[in-house]
Write a protein that holds these residues in place. Sequence first.
Motif, mmCIF file in Angstrom:
data_model
loop_
_atom_site.group_PDB
_atom_site.id
_atom_site.type_symbol
_atom_site.label_atom_id
_atom_site.label_comp_id
_atom_site.label_asym_id
_atom_site.label_seq_id
_atom_site.Cartn_x
_atom_site.Cartn_y
_atom_site.Cartn_z
ATOM 1 N N ARG A 208 0.837 -1.201 0.000
ATOM 2 C CA ARG A 208 0.000 0.000 0.000
ATOM 3 C C ARG A 208 0.870 1.249 0.000
ATOM 4 O O ARG A 208 1.935 1.272 0.609
ATOM 5 N N ILE A 209 0.393 2.309 -0.662
ATOM 6 C CA ILE A 209 1.038 3.618 -0.579
ATOM 7 C C ILE A 209 -0.019 4.706 -0.694
ATOM 8 O O ILE A 209 -0.971 4.586 -1.472
ATOM 9 N N CYS A 210 0.140 5.750 0.114
ATOM 10 C CA CYS A 210 -0.721 6.933 0.058
ATOM 11 C C CYS A 210 0.127 8.128 -0.363
ATOM 12 O O CYS A 210 1.146 8.425 0.266
ATOM 13 N N PHE A 211 -0.310 8.799 -1.419
ATOM 14 C CA PHE A 211 0.346 10.024 -1.871
ATOM 15 C C PHE A 211 -0.466 11.216 -1.375
ATOM 16 O O PHE A 211 -1.607 11.419 -1.782
ATOM 17 N N TYR A 212 0.134 12.006 -0.492
ATOM 18 C CA TYR A 212 -0.546 13.146 0.110
ATOM 19 C C TYR A 212 -0.198 14.425 -0.644
ATOM 20 O O TYR A 212 0.981 14.753 -0.827
ATOM 21 N N HIS A 213 -1.216 15.148 -1.067
ATOM 22 C CA HIS A 213 -0.987 16.484 -1.601
ATOM 23 C C HIS A 213 -0.634 17.415 -0.439
ATOM 24 O O HIS A 213 -1.127 17.247 0.683
ATOM 25 N N LEU A 214 0.206 18.393 -0.699
ATOM 26 C CA LEU A 214 0.685 19.289 0.348
ATOM 27 C C LEU A 214 -0.462 20.133 0.909
ATOM 28 O O LEU A 214 -1.261 20.695 0.164
ATOM 29 N N VAL A 215 -0.541 20.195 2.237
ATOM 30 C CA VAL A 215 -1.502 21.067 2.922
ATOM 31 C C VAL A 215 -0.707 22.116 3.682
ATOM 32 O O VAL A 215 0.264 21.800 4.369
ATOM 33 N N TYR A 216 -1.119 23.363 3.551
ATOM 34 C CA TYR A 216 -0.354 24.475 4.113
ATOM 35 C C TYR A 216 -0.743 24.674 5.577
ATOM 36 O O TYR A 216 -1.572 25.519 5.933
ATOM 37 N N ALA A 217 -0.121 23.880 6.473
ATOM 38 C CA ALA A 217 -0.418 23.943 7.895
ATOM 39 C C ALA A 217 0.831 23.588 8.676
ATOM 40 O O ALA A 217 1.706 22.873 8.182
ATOM 41 N N GLY A 218 0.926 24.071 9.919
ATOM 42 C CA GLY A 218 2.102 23.814 10.734
ATOM 43 C C GLY A 218 3.352 24.341 10.051
ATOM 44 O O GLY A 218 3.353 25.415 9.460
ATOM 45 N N ARG A 219 4.458 23.558 10.102
ATOM 46 C CA ARG A 219 5.658 23.993 9.401
ATOM 47 C C ARG A 219 5.448 23.961 7.898
ATOM 48 O O ARG A 219 6.143 24.638 7.137
ATOM 49 N N GLY A 220 4.459 23.166 7.443
ATOM 50 C CA GLY A 220 4.126 23.136 6.025
ATOM 51 C C GLY A 220 3.513 24.425 5.520
ATOM 52 O O GLY A 220 3.436 24.651 4.309
ATOM 53 N N SER A 221 3.085 25.317 6.446
ATOM 54 C CA SER A 221 2.500 26.586 6.014
ATOM 55 C C SER A 221 3.531 27.480 5.339
ATOM 56 O O SER A 221 3.171 28.400 4.599
ATOM 57 N N THR A 222 4.807 27.209 5.562
ATOM 58 C CA THR A 222 5.849 27.991 4.913
ATOM 59 C C THR A 222 6.142 27.492 3.504
ATOM 60 O O THR A 222 6.946 28.085 2.795
ATOM 61 N N LEU A 223 5.474 26.395 3.103
ATOM 62 C CA LEU A 223 5.778 25.763 1.819
ATOM 63 C C LEU A 223 4.727 26.047 0.748
ATOM 64 O O LEU A 223 4.670 25.344 -0.257
ATOM 65 N N VAL A 224 3.903 27.081 0.962
ATOM 66 C CA VAL A 224 2.859 27.397 -0.016
ATOM 67 C C VAL A 224 3.448 27.544 -1.411
ATOM 68 O O VAL A 224 2.905 27.025 -2.396
ATOM 69 N N ASN A 225 4.567 28.211 -1.496
ATOM 70 C CA ASN A 225 5.191 28.440 -2.804
ATOM 71 C C ASN A 225 5.956 27.212 -3.303
ATOM 72 O O ASN A 225 6.494 27.238 -4.413
ATOM 73 N N ASP A 226 5.997 26.160 -2.486
ATOM 74 C CA ASP A 226 6.691 24.941 -2.886
ATOM 75 C C ASP A 226 5.731 23.852 -3.348
ATOM 76 O O ASP A 226 6.156 22.746 -3.668
ATOM 77 N N ASP A 227 4.432 24.180 -3.383
ATOM 78 C CA ASP A 227 3.462 23.248 -3.929
ATOM 79 C C ASP A 227 3.646 23.184 -5.441
ATOM 80 O O ASP A 227 4.213 24.094 -6.067
ATOM 81 N N LEU A 228 3.155 22.117 -6.054
ATOM 82 C CA LEU A 228 3.297 21.956 -7.496
ATOM 83 C C LEU A 228 2.392 22.927 -8.246
ATOM 84 O O LEU A 228 1.253 23.170 -7.828
ATOM 85 N N PRO A 229 2.841 23.476 -9.357
ATOM 86 C CA PRO A 229 1.933 24.181 -10.255
ATOM 87 C C PRO A 229 0.854 23.211 -10.749
ATOM 88 O O PRO A 229 1.058 21.989 -10.764
ATOM 89 N N HIS A 230 -0.286 23.735 -11.147
ATOM 90 C CA HIS A 230 -1.406 22.878 -11.523
ATOM 91 C C HIS A 230 -1.066 21.889 -12.634
ATOM 92 O O HIS A 230 -1.444 20.711 -12.568
ATOM 93 N N GLU A 231 -0.363 22.340 -13.645
ATOM 94 C CA GLU A 231 -0.029 21.433 -14.746
ATOM 95 C C GLU A 231 0.873 20.296 -14.271
ATOM 96 O O GLU A 231 0.753 19.155 -14.732
#
Length: 393
Positions: A208-231
């Motif tokens: 089994r594997i789960c691929f999580y899309h990035l959620v901008y929360a906690g320390r991940g809130s600093t990674l908004v600009n590191d999310d993938l572009p839509h394409e």
Amino acid sequence: MIGISKLYCNTVEPSDALRYGRQSKELPSHLLQFSADKRPVVVWNITRRCNLKCIHCYAHAKTRQDEDELSTAEGKAVIDDLSEMGAPVLLFSGGEPLMREDLPELAGYAVKKGMRAVISTNGTLITPETAKVLKDIGLSYVGISLDGMKAVNDRFRGVDGAYDAALEGIRNSKAAGIKVGLRFTINKFNSEEIPGLFDLLEEMEIPRICFYHLVYAGRGSTLVNDDLPHEETRRVVDLIMDRTRRLHDKGKPTEVLTVDNHADGPYLYMRLLKEDPERAAEVLELLQMNEGNSSGRGIGCISWNGEVHADQFWRHHSFGNVRNRPFSEIWSDMSDPLLSRLKDKKKYVTGRCAECRWLDVCGGNFRVRAEAVTGDVWAPDPACYLTDEEIKG
């Protein structure tokens, strides 16, 4: 949660869920996402402590214990309440849940109360002895987080050697007979690692594997600009579908899921509509059963200090504390405007979400991501990658 293998590879039929009456307590785990009653799967962050320093940690984990962690006795009282209300799954998370010595006692107690107990862990602390204990208490599943192959993973985890230790944890879990899977958080720094993860699945026979899309929360809130572009997100979801199909065609039916972006559902359906229209019709029925994002309804969260949240990313908004009121009472109290609206959020979303033909399938996607970017809980989710043409039909 979108079951790529279930939907795209034709391993689940609508009749499978209907056969169990679509009630959470009756459904096997692989069909739980299609339940009608949406009894909450509860994530319990039992500790904030962690032995790693992940740069995208939603919990702001740290090395020392918080003084206000729920005690073992308090935890058992929570489990009693969750069992009585019919919560089907209790997911022990952190921080690193294995940093708490009473994890086996709490998880074993949940199993005895009729719940499915699972843990989300970095895997580095799963020794052969620990794996045997987890197996003996009846743990249903161990999800081990990897964010790439060795170099990339260890950079994300903030500790050299984390990758090798996690692989050892996987081996130990498998040797003990525990079902184990991988968890991978997608972002622009590790999306090229996905083929390597699929190779690892096949090599180690991980089911089994789960691929999580990035959620901008906690320390991940600093990674908004590191999310993938839509394409790029579209390319990655296509890659996940392609590699899942390849495994199934080779007679290795691995369970593959994507999590935290319910645009994946309509996207998968539209692809199937071109490839296999008959199967696409069945998939649409299953997606409608799924109902999309279920924060505040089909999933909830309890923090280490007893605060109750809509999910593990909503830590900035508490509905109450289990030290003062049982979770079941908090969860059903509609006096909190946010909780009340999250129960039926399709009425409140705005912009392109409100006009989208997939609203009943997606459920409005992630409200916490919209809030993080725009300040408005009900604004469109910025991570939705469907085009205006696709949402209008």
